[in-house]
Design a protein around this motif. Structure first.
Motif, PDB file in Angstrom:
ATOM      1  N   LEU A 223       9.698   4.620   4.849  1.00 21.43           N
ATOM      2  CA  LEU A 223       9.343   3.948   3.599  1.00 21.43           C
ATOM      3  C   LEU A 223       7.839   3.753   3.612  1.00 21.43           C
ATOM      4  N   HIS A 224       7.184   4.188   2.542  1.00 22.58           N
ATOM      5  CA  HIS A 224       5.734   4.048   2.431  1.00 22.58           C
ATOM      6  C   HIS A 224       5.412   3.169   1.231  1.00 22.58           C
ATOM      7  N   TRP A 225       4.672   2.085   1.468  1.00 19.51           N
ATOM      8  CA  TRP A 225       4.292   1.159   0.403  1.00 19.51           C
ATOM      9  C   TRP A 225       2.795   1.264   0.184  1.00 19.51           C
ATOM     10  N   LYS A 226       2.412   2.069  -0.812  1.00 19.37           N
ATOM     11  CA  LYS A 226       1.009   2.364  -1.054  1.00 19.37           C
ATOM     12  C   LYS A 226       0.223   1.106  -1.403  1.00 19.37           C
ATOM     13  N   SER A 227       0.841   0.190  -2.172  1.00 22.36           N
ATOM     14  CA  SER A 227       0.132  -1.016  -2.601  1.00 22.36           C
ATOM     15  C   SER A 227      -0.245  -1.901  -1.414  1.00 22.36           C
TER      16      SER A 227
ATOM     17  N   SER B 191       7.414  -7.400  -4.236  1.00 22.61           N
ATOM     18  CA  SER B 191       6.506  -8.115  -5.130  1.00 22.61           C
ATOM     19  C   SER B 191       5.301  -7.282  -5.547  1.00 22.61           C
ATOM     20  N   SER B 192       4.967  -6.257  -4.750  1.00 23.63           N
ATOM     21  CA  SER B 192       3.714  -5.547  -5.001  1.00 23.63           C
ATOM     22  C   SER B 192       3.885  -4.117  -5.503  1.00 23.63           C
ATOM     23  N   GLU B 193       4.993  -3.453  -5.159  1.00 25.58           N
ATOM     24  CA  GLU B 193       5.175  -2.067  -5.572  1.00 25.58           C
ATOM     25  C   GLU B 193       5.606  -1.988  -7.030  1.00 25.58           C
ATOM     26  N   LEU B 194       4.981  -1.095  -7.799  1.00 24.98           N
ATOM     27  CA  LEU B 194       5.314  -0.966  -9.213  1.00 24.98           C
ATOM     28  C   LEU B 194       6.693  -0.362  -9.416  1.00 24.98           C
ATOM     29  N   ASN B 195       7.044   0.613  -8.583  1.00 25.60           N
ATOM     30  CA  ASN B 195       8.313   1.319  -8.745  1.00 25.60           C
ATOM     31  C   ASN B 195       9.017   1.510  -7.405  1.00 25.60           C
TER      32      ASN B 195
END
Length: 210
Positions: A93-97, A34-38
């Motif tokens: 896996l890294h989710w910057k957002s 839901s939050s990651e752009l790509n």
């Protein structure tokens, strides 16, 4: 009981560990979608070559369940050869957002031919053609050589289905180590770790200093 910003319930000792890490992974992954752009399923996979030199690259997580994390590739690629030699891999896996990441490592197994067929069939036709045309990780003398190979395979399969090549398959990393990392102020991050002796063993969990 309150909730922390990483989605874990708070206790007097801080965010509480869950006994089943895959439940927590599913929650985090759903929030990342839901939050990651790509590409929330983008993950780095590390293997080692015959000399023990680490080798890392980005792939896409295509399936996950309590058995592990699945990606697909050419079995004759560098990572395919290294997995055949070593039989182990690690990933992140890294989710910057969300300011979160998940790390894992463990033995690797090929998924069943049926699983590989099912995913290969779901790919775009041009991607299936590409799997036949590309000699992944081999030296490419000129871009035109690849383009000519794509044209040749396109002509070969014209008017019929594109089957899965024997050299293309899925791999499942069966984690014996899973770490959930959450950003905290002043680099006092939270690191929740799950470990087990074998891919079928019971999980133990604890925390690491940041």
């Amino acid at each position: 009981m309150t909730s922390s910003h990483d989605g874990l319930p708070e206790t007097a000792q801080g965010p509480a560990a869950e006994s089943e890490p895959f439940d927590l992974f599913e929650r985090w992954y759903g929030e990342a979608e839901s939050s990651e752009l790509n590409d929330p399923n983008a993950m780095a996979i590390a293997t080692t070559d015959a000399n023990g030199l680490p080798d890392v690259r980005m792939v896409l997580l295509k399936h996950r369940d309590t058995r592990g994390f699945v990606f697909f590739t050419n079995t004759e690629s560098a990572k395919g050869r290294e997995i055949a030699e070593n039989g182990q891999a690690s990933g992140v896996l890294h989710w910057k957002s969300l300011r979160r990441q998940v790390r894992f490592r463990g033995p690797v197994e090929q998924v069943t031919p049926e699983e590989s067929d099912a995913y290969f069939t779901s790919r775009a036709r041009d991607s299936r053609i590409g799997a036949w045309a590309s000699r992944q990780s081999s030296a490419l003398p000129a871009r035109k050589v690849l383009e000519d190979a794509v044209q040749a395979e396109t002509a070969r399969f014209e008017g019929r289905d594109v089957p899965r090549p024997a050299h293309w398959a899925g791999y499942r990393i069966r984690p014996i180590y899973l770490e959930f990392w959450s950003d905290r102020p002043f680099r006092l991050h939270d690191r929740l770790v799950f470990t087990r002796m074998t891919p079928r063993g019971a999980w133990e969990h604890g925390r690491l200093y940041p």
